[in-house]
Design an enzyme around this catalytic site. Structure first.
Site, PDB file in Angstrom:
ATOM      1  CG  MET A 188      -1.904  -1.189   1.178  1.00 60.02           C
ATOM      2  SD  MET A 188      -3.435  -0.908   2.053  1.00 60.02           S
ATOM      3  CE  MET A 188      -2.853  -0.578   3.690  1.00 60.02           C
ATOM      4  CG  LEU A 214       7.300   1.310  -0.737  1.00 62.70           C
ATOM      5  CD1 LEU A 214       8.077   1.031  -2.016  1.00 62.70           C
ATOM      6  CD2 LEU A 214       6.315   0.187  -0.458  1.00 62.70           C
ATOM      7  N   GLY A 252      11.193  -3.076   5.438  1.00 63.59           N
ATOM      8  CA  GLY A 252      10.468  -4.352   5.430  1.00 63.59           C
ATOM      9  C   GLY A 252       9.992  -4.675   4.012  1.00 63.59           C
ATOM     10  CG  HIS A 253       6.996  -2.250   2.112  1.00 59.22           C
ATOM     11  ND1 HIS A 253       6.898  -1.135   2.912  1.00 59.22           N
ATOM     12  CD2 HIS A 253       5.776  -2.835   2.128  1.00 59.22           C
ATOM     13  CE1 HIS A 253       5.670  -1.036   3.381  1.00 59.22           C
ATOM     14  NE2 HIS A 253       4.972  -2.060   2.933  1.00 59.22           N
ATOM     15  CE  LYS A 302       3.953  -4.499  12.253  1.00 59.34           C
ATOM     16  NZ  LYS A 302       2.850  -4.028  11.475  1.00 59.34           N
ATOM     17  CB  VAL A 335      12.427  -5.731   8.337  1.00 59.87           C
ATOM     18  CG1 VAL A 335      13.639  -4.809   8.443  1.00 59.87           C
ATOM     19  CG2 VAL A 335      12.642  -6.765   7.233  1.00 59.87           C
ATOM     20  CG  MET A 338      11.130  -1.451  10.070  1.00 62.91           C
ATOM     21  SD  MET A 338      12.185  -1.161   8.654  1.00 62.91           S
ATOM     22  CE  MET A 338      13.719  -0.877   9.524  1.00 62.91           C
TER      23      MET A 338
HETATM   24  O1  PAF Z   1      -0.073  -5.684   3.685  1.00 55.94           O
HETATM   25  C1  PAF Z   1      -0.519  -4.775   2.952  1.00 55.94           C
HETATM   26  O2  PAF Z   1       0.135  -3.767   2.709  1.00 55.94           O
HETATM   27  C2  PAF Z   1      -1.907  -4.919   2.353  1.00 55.94           C
HETATM   28  O3  PAF Z   1      -2.779  -5.542   3.227  1.00 55.94           O
HETATM   29  C3  PAF Z   1      -1.895  -5.622   0.978  1.00 55.94           C
HETATM   30  C4  PAF Z   1      -1.431  -7.055   1.097  1.00 55.94           C
HETATM   31  C5  PAF Z   1      -1.013  -4.859   0.018  1.00 55.94           C
HETATM   32  C6  PAF Z   1      -3.318  -5.633   0.395  1.00 55.94           C
HETATM   33  O4  PAF Z   1      -3.816  -4.353   0.217  1.00 55.94           O
END
Ligand code: PAF
Length: 278
Positions: A27, A30, A33-34, A146, A173, A181
């Site tokens: 979403m 960032l 962790g992402h 997480k 992370v 995070m």
């Molecule tokens: O974990 C997230 O950021 C959201 O729940 C996801 C998996 C992108 C779905 O919108």
């Protein structure tokens, strides 16, 4: 790095990708962790696709959809640095056109923990993730531990609906001081940021008691709650749970793997964290 905003555009590009595709749904806003998920996707597949979409259907009416942190230029530059191949940033109007009416609703694993506190949340998550899987057609999709219940829900959906992809879950992370995070950490004021460390401290206490031989989940939960209650800024303890890591059913006697998870409101944000007792 290609940035695509339409479903037709990503479909066209996807047809040109011949090898395995690693996919990281996000979403946005960032953090490391992402980026750890994207790095794995990139290392394990010839192509890495990341989506950025603040999914309105997973937010409750009293949740933070309008104020959810967003910074697309920053996100794109971070994704460029980790050599993302494709970024998919759809519009809500294309993902949910007028009269949209199909939902993915899982039983049981969505009913407790986050699902109990955030009614409808997992219906929104499962629906958008299923839609993104259909659009991107990944070989592997990457999620962070997480959001432990989200991982359980998505694995179950993939298995139940015979979706042809592998779900990869990677460790949480943490900041150097242990805070997991999260994009929502940005809401924490300095004293709340300090108070938020109580979550990880509490999980470590559970880990310590378990490794000392304590198997009674009720006793560990009680010790965890007592520790959180010592933190004045931990205003509301939403849940402290020790559950079977797959079914998420609460345990009396701990049999591993057990998911120890908690949700606590510190100031404005409600924070979650977890560990697994192996
Ligand atoms: O974990 C997230 O950021 C959201 O729940 C996801 C998996 C992108 C779905 O919108």
């Amino acid at each position: 790095m290609k940035v695509i905003e339409t479903i037709a555009g990503i479909r066209q590009l996807r047809q040109q990708l011949t090898g395995l595709v690693g996919f990281v749904p996000t979403m946005g806003y960032l953090h490391d962790g992402h980026l750890s998920l994207v790095k794995h996707a990139k290392a394990e597949n010839p192509s890495a696709v990341v989506s950025i979409f603040v999914n309105p259907t997973q937010f409750g009416p009293r949740e933070d959809l309008a104020s959810y942190p967003r910074d697309i230029p920053r996100d794109l530059s971070m994704l460029e640095q980790v050599k993302t191949d494709i970024v998919f940033m759809p519009q809500a109007t294309e993902m949910y056109p007028p009269r949209y009416s199909t939902w993915v609703d899982l039983e049981k694993v969505t009913e407790r923990l986050e699902g109990e506190s955030r009614l409808g949340h997992f219906r929104g998550v499962a629906t958008i993730v299923a839609k993104l899987f259909n659009i991107v057609q990944p070989t592997r999709a990457y999620f962070g531990q997480k959001d432990a219940q989200q991982c359980v829900v998505i694995k179950k959906m993939v298995a139940d609906l015979n979706m042809n992809l592998e779900v990869v879950v990677l460790p949480t992370v943490r900041e150097p001081d242990g805070l997991a995070m999260s994009s929502r950490n940005t809401y924490l004021k300095p004293d709340e940021r300090q108070a938020a460390l109580v979550l990880y401290r509490t999980l470590k206490l559970a880990q310590k008691l378990w490794s000392q031989g304590e198997k009674d989940a009720h006793r560990i939960r009680r010790a965890m709650i007592e520790l959180i209650e010592q933190e004045p800024l931990a205003e509301v303890i939403d849940y402290v749970s020790i559950a079977d890591a797959e079914t998420l059913e609460e345990l009396h006697e701990i049999t591993p793997p057990a998911l120890v998870s908690l949700a606590v409101k510190i100031g404005k944000p409600r924070l979650i964290d977890n560990i697994v007792l192996e």
